[in-house]
Write an enzyme that holds these catalytic residues in place. Structure first.
Site, PDB file in Angstrom:
ATOM      1  CG  ASN A  14      -1.959   1.259   1.661  1.00  0.00           C
ATOM      2  OD1 ASN A  14      -1.635   1.919   0.663  1.00  0.00           O
ATOM      3  ND2 ASN A  14      -2.748   1.614   2.629  1.00  0.00           N
ATOM      4  NE  ARG A  99      -6.258   1.614  -0.193  1.00  0.00           N
ATOM      5  CZ  ARG A  99      -6.130   2.697   0.530  1.00  0.00           C
ATOM      6  NH1 ARG A  99      -5.164   3.192   1.595  1.00  0.00           N
ATOM      7  NH2 ARG A  99      -7.478   3.647   0.385  1.00  0.00           N
ATOM      8  CG  HIS A 188     -13.297   3.490   2.952  1.00  0.00           C
ATOM      9  ND1 HIS A 188     -13.559   4.473   3.533  1.00  0.00           N
ATOM     10  CD2 HIS A 188     -11.767   3.581   3.490  1.00  0.00           C
ATOM     11  CE1 HIS A 188     -12.976   4.866   4.057  1.00  0.00           C
ATOM     12  NE2 HIS A 188     -11.827   5.393   3.977  1.00  0.00           N
ATOM     13  NE  ARG A 249     -10.589  12.502   3.686  1.00  0.00           N
ATOM     14  CZ  ARG A 249     -10.320  11.601   3.772  1.00  0.00           C
ATOM     15  NH1 ARG A 249     -11.119  10.602   3.387  1.00  0.00           N
ATOM     16  NH2 ARG A 249      -8.793  10.648   3.433  1.00  0.00           N
ATOM     17  NE  ARG A 292      -7.925   5.519  20.664  1.00  0.00           N
ATOM     18  CZ  ARG A 292      -6.980   4.968  19.627  1.00  0.00           C
ATOM     19  NH1 ARG A 292      -6.228   3.851  20.032  1.00  0.00           N
ATOM     20  NH2 ARG A 292      -6.516   5.893  18.556  1.00  0.00           N
ATOM     21  CB  VAL A 342     -14.669   5.194  14.635  1.00  0.00           C
ATOM     22  CG1 VAL A 342     -16.261   6.013  15.555  1.00  0.00           C
ATOM     23  CG2 VAL A 342     -13.534   6.137  15.090  1.00  0.00           C
ATOM     24  CD  GLU A 395      -8.965  -1.447   4.325  1.00  0.00           C
ATOM     25  OE1 GLU A 395      -8.285  -0.601   5.437  1.00  0.00           O
ATOM     26  OE2 GLU A 395      -9.335   0.365   3.898  1.00  0.00           O
TER      27      GLU A 395
HETATM   28  P1  ADP Z   1      -8.243   4.976   9.119  1.00  0.00           P
HETATM   29  O1  ADP Z   1      -7.281   3.912   8.088  1.00  0.00           O
HETATM   30  O2  ADP Z   1      -8.587   6.048   8.312  1.00  0.00           O
HETATM   31  O3  ADP Z   1      -6.555   6.039   8.929  1.00  0.00           O
HETATM   32  P2  ADP Z   1      -8.147   3.267  11.297  1.00  0.00           P
HETATM   33  O4  ADP Z   1      -9.099   2.683  10.817  1.00  0.00           O
HETATM   34  O5  ADP Z   1      -7.031   2.902  12.056  1.00  0.00           O
HETATM   35  O6  ADP Z   1      -8.213   4.644  11.117  1.00  0.00           O
HETATM   36  O7  ADP Z   1      -9.260   4.670  12.951  1.00  0.00           O
HETATM   37  C1  ADP Z   1      -7.966   5.467  13.004  1.00  0.00           C
HETATM   38  C2  ADP Z   1      -9.756   6.127  14.083  1.00  0.00           C
HETATM   39  O8  ADP Z   1      -9.914   5.173  15.074  1.00  0.00           O
HETATM   40  C3  ADP Z   1      -8.800   6.729  15.295  1.00  0.00           C
HETATM   41  O9  ADP Z   1      -8.213   8.175  14.528  1.00  0.00           O
HETATM   42  C4  ADP Z   1     -10.225   7.158  16.855  1.00  0.00           C
HETATM   43  O10 ADP Z   1     -10.927   8.327  16.454  1.00  0.00           O
HETATM   44  C5  ADP Z   1     -10.303   5.583  16.726  1.00  0.00           C
HETATM   45  N1  ADP Z   1     -10.194   4.984  17.451  1.00  0.00           N
HETATM   46  C6  ADP Z   1      -9.148   3.967  17.725  1.00  0.00           C
HETATM   47  N2  ADP Z   1      -9.623   2.729  18.732  1.00  0.00           N
HETATM   48  C7  ADP Z   1      -9.935   3.862  19.319  1.00  0.00           C
HETATM   49  C8  ADP Z   1     -10.435   3.062  20.882  1.00  0.00           C
HETATM   50  N3  ADP Z   1     -10.250   2.282  21.446  1.00  0.00           N
HETATM   51  N4  ADP Z   1     -12.329   3.769  20.938  1.00  0.00           N
HETATM   52  C9  ADP Z   1     -12.701   4.961  19.591  1.00  0.00           C
HETATM   53  N5  ADP Z   1     -12.239   4.779  18.700  1.00  0.00           N
HETATM   54  C10 ADP Z   1     -10.909   4.761  18.062  1.00  0.00           C
END
Ligand code: ADP
Length: 428
Positions: A14, A99, A188, A249, A292, A342, A395
């Protein structure tokens, strides 16, 4: 005479603008042999973190210091893999799966990369200026390292190419739209494909038999409506800016806000691009984009809890609107499924998103929703009319599966999971 065993490893790459993430999988059991990341490519502070999960005790190794470009990054990755006996020259490597963010309307399936595929990915740069150039660099570098090896492109947009025109078109002048290839592509897709299929499995049904609303809530976030395994609508559009409220965003907005910012706010196109992509969403509303931290501010009643609460409420309001909209698009819904950072981890988001939707058959069970697990699971009450589920996305596994399915028979008909169709089949 026994024939040699088929190569069974797939390297998933990726390539972002300044990073390369990679995973090496053994497709006999979908296990990870090694995972890693090169960050800050081109800067003095480049960093490579490599974890050989199945060798050398699984100990991570880190190297710091300038890695000039993607070519140097991939070479460094190849060296790390070689130290664990997993080098790119291994005869066990079956293919490299890349990817690729934007496949436009041309690519409806994973595709074995040849020159015409590279040309088409390049032609799509105007609609994916940030992503496709980096993806192309990754592919070209990998080709230079192993010219003989099949390289497969797996597109973020492919799963959404089944959207009907009624969902894919913006209501703007058709000629202008077509001239500039303006339509809703969605992103996605690899995650939406994987999660919708895993949800069917969780329900004990065939993907063809279920209608699912997938909520991919990471830092970027998107929803999709999937009918019988095929995407019929998704919330991201020409770019990943449309739709849900995201980490940084804005998601949906009256486009006239942009004219207003130009005419009245005196902002440039680039300023507005940065504002809407990087300084909006949760971070714009409350200064934090990590759910979080937002929940901590709310739950602890911190001094700055009010903007965090407002950001949370706006996030949930938008999410609920999409659940309602996709319920109406699908007519019958078997499951609403949460995934990504999330969606998988934030129980309060899941609870709030379906609160008050009992009339639609949607509810979460407090105890089930509170369980933390890496496994797909139901969080709706026993016997609920519509399942509410959490299905962790993967993914890389999906890219590896699609890649392997395409190359495992030299005639390109290998099909282990019904995903990959023929090599190049979707390439118009
Ligand atoms: P991306 O691949 O889009 O960067 P992820 O799917 O890894 O993102 O998600 C990252 C987001 O998940 C973090 O910015 C945070 O908001 C959320 N996140 C991660 N762990 C937790 C948790 N334990 N509780 C709440 N939100 C979380």
């Amino acid at each position: 005479m026994r024939s040699a065993p088929l190569p069974s490893r797939v390297l998933v790459l990726n390539s972002g603008s300044s990073s390369v993430k990679y995973q090496l999988l053994d497709m006999r059991d979908s296990s990870r042999l090694a995972v890693g990341l090169v960050e800050r490519i081109g800067e003095e502070s480049s960093r490579l973190k490599h974890t050989p999960l199945a060798a050398n005790g699984g100990e991570s190794r880190e190297t710091a210091g300038r890695i000039a470009d993607h070519e140097a990054a991939l070479k460094a990755v190849a060296e790390e893999l070689a130290k664990d006996g997993l080098g790119l020259d291994s005869p066990e490597l079956a293919a490299i799966g890349h990817r690729v963010v934007h496949g436009g309307q041309s690519f409806t399936d994973p595709t074995v990369i040849d020159d015409s595929v590279l040309d088409e990915i390049e032609r799509l740069i105007p609609v994916a200026p940030l992503h496709n150039p980096a993806n192309l660099t990754g592919i070209r570098t990998a080709q230079a390292l192993r010219p003989d090896l099949p390289q497969v492109a797996v597109f973020d947009t492919a799963f959404h190419t089944t959207m009907p025109e009624s969902a894919a078109r913006y209501a703007i002048d058709v000629k202008t739209a077509d001239e500039h290839r303006i339509r809703r592509y969605g992103f996605h897709g690899t995650s939406h494909a994987y999660v919708s299929r895993e949800t069917a499995r969780l329900l004990g049904k065939a993907p063809d038999d279920v209608n699912v609303i997938v909520l991919h809530l990471g830092n970027g976030a998107s929803a999709s409506a999937v009918r019988g395994g095929r995407c019929v609508d998704t919330s991201m559009g020409l770019t990943p800016l449309e739709g849900l409220v995201m980490g940084t965003r804005s998601g949906d907005m009256d486009p006239a806000v942009i004219f207003h910012l130009m005419r009245v706010g005196g902002m440039s196109t680039d300023d507005i691009d940065t504002l809407l992509n990087k300084k909006s969403g949760l971070i714009g509303l409350c200064g934090d984009n990590d759910m979080r931290e937002i929940r901590r501010r709310i739950d602890e009643g911190a001094e700055d809890a009010a903007p965090a609460q407002l950001a949370f409420d706006i996030y949930i309001h938008r999410l609920k609107k999409y659940i309602g909209a996709y319920y109406a698009v699908l007519g019958r819904v078997d499951a609403v499924v949460f995934t990504a950072g999330v969606g998988e981890n934030a129980a309060p988001v899941r609870e709030a998103a379906v609160a008050g939707l009992d009339a639609l058959g949607l509810a979460v069970d407090g105890e089930r929703n509170a369980v933390r697990s890496d496994e797909p699971r139901l969080v709706s009450p026993e016997g609920a009319r519509v399942a509410v589920a959490v299905v962790p996305t993967d993914e890389e596994l999906e890219i590896a599966n699609q890649t392997y399915a395409l190359v495992r028979n030299s005639n390109g008909n290998g099909n282990t999971n019904g995903q990959a169709r023929g090599a190049g089949q979707g390439h118009a």
